[in-house]
Design an enzyme around this catalytic site. Structure first.
Site, PDB file in Angstrom:
ATOM      1  CE  LYS A  29      -2.979  -2.577   2.504  1.00  0.00           C
ATOM      2  NZ  LYS A  29      -4.102  -2.103   4.254  1.00  0.00           N
ATOM      3  CE1 TYR A  69      -8.972  -3.284   1.188  1.00  0.00           C
ATOM      4  CE2 TYR A  69      -8.152  -0.979   0.884  1.00  0.00           C
ATOM      5  CZ  TYR A  69      -7.572  -2.194   1.240  1.00  0.00           C
ATOM      6  OH  TYR A  69      -6.826  -2.691   1.710  1.00  0.00           O
ATOM      7  CG  ASN A 132      -2.743  -2.709   7.131  1.00  0.00           C
ATOM      8  OD1 ASN A 132      -3.039  -2.616   6.669  1.00  0.00           O
ATOM      9  ND2 ASN A 132      -3.712  -3.519   7.882  1.00  0.00           N
ATOM     10  CG  HIS A 135      -4.594  -6.325   0.299  1.00  0.00           C
ATOM     11  ND1 HIS A 135      -6.396  -6.270   0.461  1.00  0.00           N
ATOM     12  CD2 HIS A 135      -4.522  -6.978  -1.289  1.00  0.00           C
ATOM     13  CE1 HIS A 135      -7.110  -7.187   0.382  1.00  0.00           C
ATOM     14  NE2 HIS A 135      -6.292  -7.519  -0.936  1.00  0.00           N
ATOM     15  CD  GLU A 146      -8.371  -8.561  -2.915  1.00  0.00           C
ATOM     16  OE1 GLU A 146      -9.234  -9.272  -1.702  1.00  0.00           O
ATOM     17  OE2 GLU A 146      -6.811  -9.628  -2.971  1.00  0.00           O
TER      18      GLU A 146
HETATM   19  P1  ADP Z   1      -6.910  -7.304   6.303  1.00  0.00           P
HETATM   20  O1  ADP Z   1      -5.753  -6.058   5.317  1.00  0.00           O
HETATM   21  O2  ADP Z   1      -5.651  -8.003   6.790  1.00  0.00           O
HETATM   22  O3  ADP Z   1      -7.616  -9.038   5.051  1.00  0.00           O
HETATM   23  P2  ADP Z   1      -9.284  -6.409   6.154  1.00  0.00           P
HETATM   24  O4  ADP Z   1      -9.914  -6.691   4.966  1.00  0.00           O
HETATM   25  O5  ADP Z   1     -10.478  -6.233   7.862  1.00  0.00           O
HETATM   26  O6  ADP Z   1      -8.409  -6.731   7.139  1.00  0.00           O
HETATM   27  O7  ADP Z   1      -9.355  -4.812   6.499  1.00  0.00           O
HETATM   28  C1  ADP Z   1      -8.701  -4.207   5.186  1.00  0.00           C
HETATM   29  C2  ADP Z   1      -7.926  -3.003   5.440  1.00  0.00           C
HETATM   30  O8  ADP Z   1      -8.961  -1.735   6.028  1.00  0.00           O
HETATM   31  C3  ADP Z   1      -7.052  -3.474   6.337  1.00  0.00           C
HETATM   32  O9  ADP Z   1      -5.724  -3.629   6.157  1.00  0.00           O
HETATM   33  C4  ADP Z   1      -6.636  -1.970   7.545  1.00  0.00           C
HETATM   34  O10 ADP Z   1      -5.548  -1.418   6.198  1.00  0.00           O
HETATM   35  C5  ADP Z   1      -8.047  -1.100   7.436  1.00  0.00           C
HETATM   36  N1  ADP Z   1      -8.288  -1.005   8.169  1.00  0.00           N
HETATM   37  C6  ADP Z   1      -9.426  -2.579   8.693  1.00  0.00           C
HETATM   38  N2  ADP Z   1      -9.676  -2.138   9.679  1.00  0.00           N
HETATM   39  C7  ADP Z   1      -9.105  -0.809  10.153  1.00  0.00           C
HETATM   40  C8  ADP Z   1      -9.716   0.013  11.435  1.00  0.00           C
HETATM   41  N3  ADP Z   1     -10.329  -0.790  13.137  1.00  0.00           N
HETATM   42  N4  ADP Z   1      -9.486   1.046  11.456  1.00  0.00           N
HETATM   43  C9  ADP Z   1      -9.076   1.940  10.296  1.00  0.00           C
HETATM   44  N5  ADP Z   1      -8.816   1.239   9.198  1.00  0.00           N
HETATM   45  C10 ADP Z   1      -8.615  -0.662   9.218  1.00  0.00           C
END
Ligand code: ADP
Length: 169
Positions: A29, A69, A132, A135, A146
């Site tokens: 990202k 998303y 984080n 993805h 995707e």
């Molecule tokens: P992952 O990326 O681990 O598959 P998710 O699909 O649940 O996780 O969420 C997508 C992305 O949304 C996460 O990687 C993170 O960047 C963001 N995200 C998830 N939960 C939160 C939150 N509580 N607050 C802000 N951003 C979030």
């Protein structure tokens, strides 16, 4: 038994081979790209033994980020997340290998870096959930969707790496 023409056997072999090649979509990202973590992250997938089959640097539009998303559209952070994903270059990749979808998620670590184990990408390199850095597809259906969203079929390569060949040619 009945005999198929040789060409039919060849096609079958190719289909079997193609069906066994598991692929996942991995994206660094904008925060990971800007922090200079591209080589660090790619190295971890390479060292594990996964194979890179597609890669490109793109700045997604906000509507593209919303498509990526779409599963999260009811979540309170959805809008900010899509703004962020479209805020700068994203390194989009497809990685191939046995178990790559599930193991890729293991290499990445838990969504919230506070809960990611040390040794994982997020555990070692990130601190907050909204930044984080990476993805990874969370299952076979998502991986297929995707990959199709981010890449055209002709952008996906298919090759046998030297390690897979008996004589290293
Ligand atoms: P992952 O990326 O681990 O598959 P998710 O699909 O649940 O996780 O969420 C997508 C992305 O949304 C996460 O990687 C993170 O960047 C963001 N995200 C998830 N939960 C939160 C939150 N509580 N607050 C802000 N951003 C979030």
């Amino acid at each position: 038994a009945f005999a198929l023409p040789a060409a039919a056997y060849m096609l079958q072999d190719q289909e079997v081979h193609a069906a066994q090649m598991e692929r996942t979509f991995i994206a660094i990202k904008p925060d990971g790209v800007q922090r200079g973590l591209i080589s660090e992250i790619i190295a971890r997938f390479e060292r594990k033994g996964f194979k890179l089959v597609a890669i490109k640097l793109v700045i997604p539009t906000k509507s593209f980020a919303q498509k990526h998303y779409h599963d999260l559209k009811e979540r309170p952070f959805f809008d900010g997340l899509c703004d962020f994903l479209s805020s700068g270059p994203v390194l989009a990749m497809v990685w191939e290998g046995e178990g790559v979808i599930k193991y890729g998620r293991k290499l990445i670590g838990a969504t919230d870096p506070q809960k990611s184990e040390p040794g994982t990408i997020r555990g070692d390199l990130a601190v907050v959930v909204g930044r984080n850095i990476i993805h990874g597809s969370d299952g076979p259906e998502t991986a297929k969707d995707e990959i199709n969203l981010w890449f055209k079929p002709e952008e996906l390569t298919s090759y046998t790496s030297n390690q897979e060949k008996p004589d290293s040619t």
